[in-house]
Motif scaffolding. Structure first.
Motif, mmCIF file in Angstrom:
data_model
loop_
_atom_site.group_PDB
_atom_site.id
_atom_site.type_symbol
_atom_site.label_atom_id
_atom_site.label_comp_id
_atom_site.label_asym_id
_atom_site.label_seq_id
_atom_site.Cartn_x
_atom_site.Cartn_y
_atom_site.Cartn_z
ATOM 1 N N PHE A 1 0.791 -1.239 0.147
ATOM 2 C CA PHE A 1 -0.051 -0.033 -0.007
ATOM 3 C C PHE A 1 1.087 1.217 0.086
ATOM 4 O O PHE A 1 0.643 2.168 -0.940
ATOM 5 N N LEU A 2 1.869 1.326 0.843
ATOM 6 C CA LEU A 2 2.648 2.507 1.208
ATOM 7 C C LEU A 2 3.355 2.737 -0.312
ATOM 8 O O LEU A 2 3.525 4.019 -0.562
ATOM 9 N N ARG A 3 3.671 1.594 -1.034
ATOM 10 C CA ARG A 3 4.329 1.801 -2.222
ATOM 11 C C ARG A 3 3.484 2.072 -3.638
ATOM 12 O O ARG A 3 4.242 2.325 -4.595
ATOM 13 N N SER A 4 2.115 2.192 -3.316
ATOM 14 C CA SER A 4 1.358 2.336 -4.279
ATOM 15 C C SER A 4 0.749 3.823 -4.311
ATOM 16 O O SER A 4 -0.118 4.219 -5.070
ATOM 17 N N VAL A 5 1.143 4.539 -3.412
ATOM 18 C CA VAL A 5 0.622 5.957 -3.045
ATOM 19 C C VAL A 5 2.001 6.938 -2.925
ATOM 20 O O VAL A 5 3.104 6.479 -2.959
ATOM 21 N N ASP A 6 1.833 8.103 -2.873
ATOM 22 C CA ASP A 6 2.696 9.113 -2.336
ATOM 23 C C ASP A 6 2.448 9.465 -0.843
ATOM 24 O O ASP A 6 1.609 10.255 -0.425
ATOM 25 N N ASP B 1 2.831 12.885 0.976
ATOM 26 C CA ASP B 1 2.030 14.064 0.708
ATOM 27 C C ASP B 1 0.567 14.226 1.640
ATOM 28 O O ASP B 1 0.021 13.422 1.659
ATOM 29 N N ALA B 2 0.663 15.284 2.386
ATOM 30 C CA ALA B 2 -0.573 15.218 3.319
ATOM 31 C C ALA B 2 -1.620 16.041 2.767
ATOM 32 O O ALA B 2 -2.504 16.203 3.689
ATOM 33 N N GLY B 3 -1.585 16.613 1.909
ATOM 34 C CA GLY B 3 -2.791 17.391 1.320
ATOM 35 C C GLY B 3 -3.429 16.810 0.301
ATOM 36 O O GLY B 3 -4.684 17.130 -0.251
ATOM 37 N N GLY B 4 -3.355 15.380 0.207
ATOM 38 C CA GLY B 4 -4.327 14.666 -0.687
ATOM 39 C C GLY B 4 -3.445 13.748 -1.566
ATOM 40 O O GLY B 4 -2.272 13.423 -1.177
ATOM 41 N N GLN B 5 -3.718 13.407 -2.767
ATOM 42 C CA GLN B 5 -2.889 12.346 -3.572
ATOM 43 C C GLN B 5 -3.419 13.012 -5.044
ATOM 44 O O GLN B 5 -4.287 12.821 -5.698
ATOM 45 N N PHE B 6 -2.031 13.101 -5.680
ATOM 46 C CA PHE B 6 -1.764 13.322 -6.946
ATOM 47 C C PHE B 6 -2.497 14.468 -7.414
ATOM 48 O O PHE B 6 -2.494 15.652 -6.658
ATOM 49 N N CYS B 7 -3.697 14.390 -8.437
ATOM 50 C CA CYS B 7 -4.448 15.803 -8.603
ATOM 51 C C CYS B 7 -5.654 15.694 -7.900
ATOM 52 O O CYS B 7 -6.304 16.920 -7.947
ATOM 53 N N GLY C 1 10.450 4.394 -7.768
ATOM 54 C CA GLY C 1 10.912 3.754 -8.821
ATOM 55 C C GLY C 1 10.085 2.344 -9.654
ATOM 56 O O GLY C 1 11.018 1.887 -10.628
ATOM 57 N N LYS C 2 9.194 2.118 -9.048
ATOM 58 C CA LYS C 2 8.246 0.881 -9.604
ATOM 59 C C LYS C 2 7.055 1.243 -9.271
ATOM 60 O O LYS C 2 6.669 2.052 -8.236
ATOM 61 N N THR C 3 6.040 0.738 -9.972
ATOM 62 C CA THR C 3 4.472 0.622 -9.412
ATOM 63 C C THR C 3 4.320 -0.570 -8.919
ATOM 64 O O THR C 3 4.742 -1.613 -8.881
ATOM 65 N N ARG D 1 3.885 9.412 -10.810
ATOM 66 C CA ARG D 1 4.249 9.966 -9.460
ATOM 67 C C ARG D 1 4.871 8.907 -8.784
ATOM 68 O O ARG D 1 6.026 8.965 -8.141
ATOM 69 N N VAL D 2 4.176 7.828 -8.564
ATOM 70 C CA VAL D 2 4.592 6.366 -7.872
ATOM 71 C C VAL D 2 5.880 5.985 -8.666
ATOM 72 O O VAL D 2 6.730 5.833 -7.758
ATOM 73 N N LYS D 3 5.930 5.873 -9.649
ATOM 74 C CA LYS D 3 7.345 5.472 -10.381
ATOM 75 C C LYS D 3 8.530 6.400 -10.180
ATOM 76 O O LYS D 3 9.675 6.202 -9.897
#
Length: 216
Positions: A104-109, A112-118, A212-214, A206-208
Motif C-alpha cells: 500500500f505505502l508503495r502504491s501511493v505518495d 503528501d499530506a494534502g491529498g493524492q496526485f491531482c 522507482g516502480k509501480t 508520480r509513484v514511479k
C-alpha cells in the motif's frame, strides 16, 4: 462376492481417512481478514489491490469521520472527516497483512499530506486503519521501512479503525465498469474513463518517480 466383501473395509477406511484429512484442512484454514486503507481515489486503490494474489476482493467506501452513512458529495465537499477508503479482504495463508501494508505505502505518495496526485483535500489523504496493538505494530514497522527506503518523511497516519460505510454502487469496481459516463473527453465507458482519469491525474507517473516502480 468374496473379493468385493474383502475390499469394502479397505474402501471404508480410505473414505474415513479422506474425510478426516479434509476436515482437518478446513479447521486449519485461516479465516479471511480485512485491511482498510485510504490512498486517494478509491477507484485506483481498489483496482491495484484486486490484482494482488491472495486478495479475495476490495470495496470502496468511507471511514474515519463523524457522521453515519455519508454520501460521496458530503465526503468530497469536506467537513465530515471521512476518507475515501478501501476495505481489502485477503487470505492470510496466501498473503500477510504486513505485506499488504508494504504494498500500500508503495502504491501511493505517502509524503503528501494534502491529498493524492491531482485530487486535493482531506478526503483524499492517505491513512492506514488498524484494530488493536498487533496491527498498529505492523503498521509502524511498514511506515518505518518505507521511510528508510525512501529517505523522506512518511506523513501517512496510522489511525484506529472506525465504522466503514460502503460507497455508492456506481463506485464499486468502477475501473472495469461498462456503463457510459460523460467525461471532458466525451462519453466513455467507466473502464475507459477510469484509465483516462488515472493517466491525467499522474498517479502512476508520480509513484514511479517516487518509488522507482509501480504496484504489481
Amino acid at each position: 462376492m468374496k473379493t468385493l466383501n474383502t475390499f469394502k473395509p479397505i474402501l471404508l477406511t480410505i473414505l474415513i481417512a479422506t474425510a478426516f484429512w479434509i476436515k482437518g484442512h478446513e479447521v486449519n484454514a485461516a479465516e479471511p481478514q480485512t485491511l482498510t486503507v485510504a490512498g486517494g481515489c478509491f477507484w485506483c486503490v481498489e483496482a491495484d489491490f484486486e490484482k494482488v494474489n491472495g486478495v479475495i476482493g476490495a470495496v470502496s467506501g468511507y471511514t474515519g469521520g463523524q457522521i453515519a452513512n455519508p454520501t460521496y458529495k458530503q465526503v468530497t465537499r469536506g467537513g465530515t472527516g471521512h476518507y475515501e477508503a478501501v476495505q481489502i479482504t485477503f487470505d492470510p495463508d496466501t498473503i500477510s497483512r504486513a505485506s499488504l501494508m508494504d504494498m500500500f505505502l508503495r502504491s501511493v505518495d505517502p509524503t503528501d499530506a494534502g491529498g493524492q496526485f491531482c485530487d486535493r483535500g482531506d478526503s483524499y489523504r492517505t491513512a492506514i486503519f488498524v484494530s488493536g496493538q498487533s496491527e498498529k505494530t505492523l503498521a509502524k514497522k511498514a511506515v518505518a521501512a518505507a521511510q528508510a527506503e525512501l529517505g523522506q518523511t512518511i506523513v501517512t497516519p496510522i489511525l484506529p479503525a472506525s465504522p466503514f460505510y460502503l460507497a455508492e454502487d456506481y463506485h464499486q469496481d468502477y475501473y472495469k465498469g461498462r456503463s457510459l459516463v460523460l467525461t471532458r473527453a466525451g462519453p466513455k465507458s467507466q473502464a475507459t474513463a477510469y484509465k483516462f482519469y488515472r493517466e491525467a491525474c499522474g498517479r502512476d507517473a508520480r509513484v514511479k518517480e517516487l518509488w522507482g516502480k509501480t504496484l504489481g
